[in-house]
Design an enzyme around this catalytic site. Structure first.
Site, PDB file in Angstrom:
ATOM      1  N   ASN A   1      -1.069   5.276   5.437  1.00 10.08           N
ATOM      2  CA  ASN A   1      -1.731   4.394   6.403  1.00 10.08           C
ATOM      3  C   ASN A   1      -1.397   4.847   7.818  1.00 10.08           C
ATOM      4  OD1 ASN A   1      -0.745   2.616   3.961  1.00 10.08           O
ATOM      5  ND2 ASN A   1      -2.522   1.600   4.812  1.00 10.08           N
TER       6      ASN A   1
ATOM      7  N   HIS B   1      -8.170  -1.476   8.488  1.00  7.91           N
ATOM      8  CA  HIS B   1      -7.116  -0.832   7.689  1.00  7.91           C
ATOM      9  C   HIS B   1      -7.458   0.658   7.601  1.00  7.91           C
ATOM     10  CE1 HIS B   1      -4.624  -0.814   3.764  1.00  7.91           C
ATOM     11  NE2 HIS B   1      -5.237   0.351   3.743  1.00  7.91           N
TER      12      HIS B   1
ATOM     13  N   CYS C   1      -3.329   6.255  -1.815  1.00  9.77           N
ATOM     14  CA  CYS C   1      -3.922   5.475  -2.894  1.00  9.77           C
ATOM     15  C   CYS C   1      -3.928   6.370  -4.121  1.00  9.77           C
ATOM     16  CB  CYS C   1      -5.340   5.029  -2.542  1.00  9.77           C
ATOM     17  SG  CYS C   1      -6.181   4.216  -3.906  1.00  9.77           S
TER      18      CYS C   1
ATOM     19  N   ASP D   1       0.835  -1.205   0.000  1.00 11.99           N
ATOM     20  CA  ASP D   1       0.000   0.000   0.000  1.00 11.99           C
ATOM     21  C   ASP D   1       0.869   1.253   0.000  1.00 11.99           C
ATOM     22  OD1 ASP D   1      -2.194   1.642   0.084  1.00 11.99           O
ATOM     23  OD2 ASP D   1      -3.067   0.795   1.890  1.00 11.99           O
TER      24      ASP D   1
HETATM   25 ZN    ZN Z   1      -4.933   1.553   2.026  1.00  7.98          ZN
END
Ligand code: ZN
Length: 321
Positions: free
Chosen positions: A258, A216, A249, A25
C-alpha cells in the site's frame, strides 16, 4: 503536528483522516505468521501515534488466510480507551457472526468491480457476492454495527485490464441500495493514475452523492502519492495506507504494498493538511514492525526521517573533490 509549514496548499482540504490498513492488508499477504502479540503491539503503537481508524484484521476462513486466524484474539488485545474505530473485513455470514462477537466497530464487505478478479478473490460472481451481503447487513444490524463497502480493482484489473467507470458506479449504487454509504475505492494492483482518480471521484460524486469515499492505493508503479494528491484536489478526506508500506494482495499477480502511512502523513504535514498523527511516533512504529518482519520495508520517510532532521557535521565524511 510535526509540520514544517503553516501554509496549506491551495485546493486541499483542511484535514483528512488516515485509515491504517497495514495490520490487515499488509500482514495478510506475508508468508510468515506474525505472532498475535506483535500484531497487538503494532495496532496499539499506531493508536498511540494518533491513528483513529484502523482495519485491524479479517474474519475470513483460517484455512484460506492462515495469517488472519487470530482475528478475535487481536481485537481483544487492542487498547480501545482512545476511541479508535476498529474495523475488520467480513466475507460472509460466518465471518459477520465472529466479527460481531469480537465487537468490531464496523464490518467491511468487499467485492471487485471486475468479474474475473471477484471470481479469483472470493470464488464467486459479483451478483452472488452482493446477495451474500444481505446476510452480513442483517447480522451487523442486529448487533448495531455499521457496514462499510470496499470496491476492489476500482482502477484496473490484472486479468481484464481497464475497468469501466460504470462498473464502479454500479457497485456503489448496489451498496447504497443496501444502506452502505461508507465506501472505499481500492486500487488492488497499483493501476491507478491521477486522471483516473479524478474521473472516478467525479463520477461517483455525481451518481451516488450520498457516498462517503475513501481512497486505497498501492504504490506498485510509484504513483501512489500522486494519486492521493489527485484525490485531495477532489476533496476526498479519507485515505487508506499501510505502515512501512507493508502489503500486497496474494490473489493479484505482482501486487506490492500500500501507499506507506508515514510517507503519506509526511506529505500531508508538509502540505499543511491536518492528520492528527505524530510523525515521529509513527516512524518508531514503522521501524519496530520492520524488525518483526525481518526485511527492509519500502517506506522512505522511515529511513530518511522528518524533513528537518539534521546531523552533526562530523557524521558525514568530507569529500576531497
Ligand atoms: Zn489493498
Amino acid at each position: 503536528m510535526n509540520s514544517t509549514t503553516n501554509h496549506r496548499l491551495e485546493g486541499f482540504p483542511e484535514a483528512v483522516s488516515i485509515v491504517e490498513v497495514g495490520p490487515r492488508d499488509g500482514l495478510q499477504s506475508e508468508p510468515v505468521f506474525v505472532p498475535t502479540d506483535k500484531k497487538i503491539a503494532l495496532v496499539n503503537g499506531l493508536i498511540d501515534a494518533g491513528i483513529r481508524h484502523l482495519e485491524v484484521t479479517s474474519f475470513v476462513s483460517p484455512r484460506a488466510v492462515p495469517q488472519m486466524r487470530d482475528a478475535a484474539e487481536v481485537l481483544a488485545g487492542v487498547d480501545r480507551s482512545q476511541g479508535a474505530v476498529l474495523t475488520a473485513l467480513v466475507p460472509n455470514a460466518t465471518g459477520a457472526e465472529r466479527a460481531a462477537e469480537a465487537s468490531v466497530d464496523a464490518m467491511v464487505v468487499f467485492m471487485s468491480a471486475s468479474e474475473s478478479h471477484n471470481l479469483k478473490n472470493v470464488n464467486r460472481p459479483r451478483e452472488q457476492s452482493l446477495k451474500g451481503f444481505a446476510d452480513i447487513v442483517r447480522i451487523a444490524g442486529e448487533a448495531n454495527i455499521p457496514v462499510f463497502g470496499a470496491i476492489a480493482t476500482a482502477f484496473g484489473c490484472p486479468f481484464e485490464g481497464n475497468v469501466p467507470v460504470g462498473a464502479i458506479v454500479d457497485v456503489a449504487r448496489a451498496y447504497r441500495d443496501m444502506g452502505i454509504t461508507m465506501l472505499s475505492l481500492g486500487d488492488t494492483t497499483g493501476m491507478a493514475t491521477p486522471p483516473l482518480v479524478q474521473e472516478r471521484c467525479r463520477a461517483l460524486a455525481r451518481a451516488v452523492p450520498e457516498a462517503d469515499i475513501a481512497l486505497h492505493f498501492h504504490n506498485t508503479r510509484g504513483v501512489g502519492l500522486a494519486c492521493v494528491y489527485a484525490g485531495l484536489l477532489e476533496g476526498i478526506t479519507r485515505y487508506e495506507a499501510s505502515v512501512g508500506g507493508l502489503g500486497g494482495c496474494p490473489f493479484a499477480p505482482k501486487a506490492t504494498g500500500n501507499v506507506c502511512t508515514e510517507d503519506l502523513v509526511y506529505m500531508l504535514n508538509e502540505c499543511g493538511v491536518k492528520t492528527g498523527v505524530d510523525l515521529n511516533r509513527l516512524i518508531g512504529v514503522s521501524r519496530d514492525i520492520e524488525t518483526v518482519m525481518g526485511r527492509i520495508l519500502s517506506g522512505q520517510v522511515m529511513k530518511a526521517g522528518p524533513r528537518l532532521e539534521t546531523y552533526g557535521m562530523d557524521a558525514v565524511a568530507t569529500a576531497n573533490g
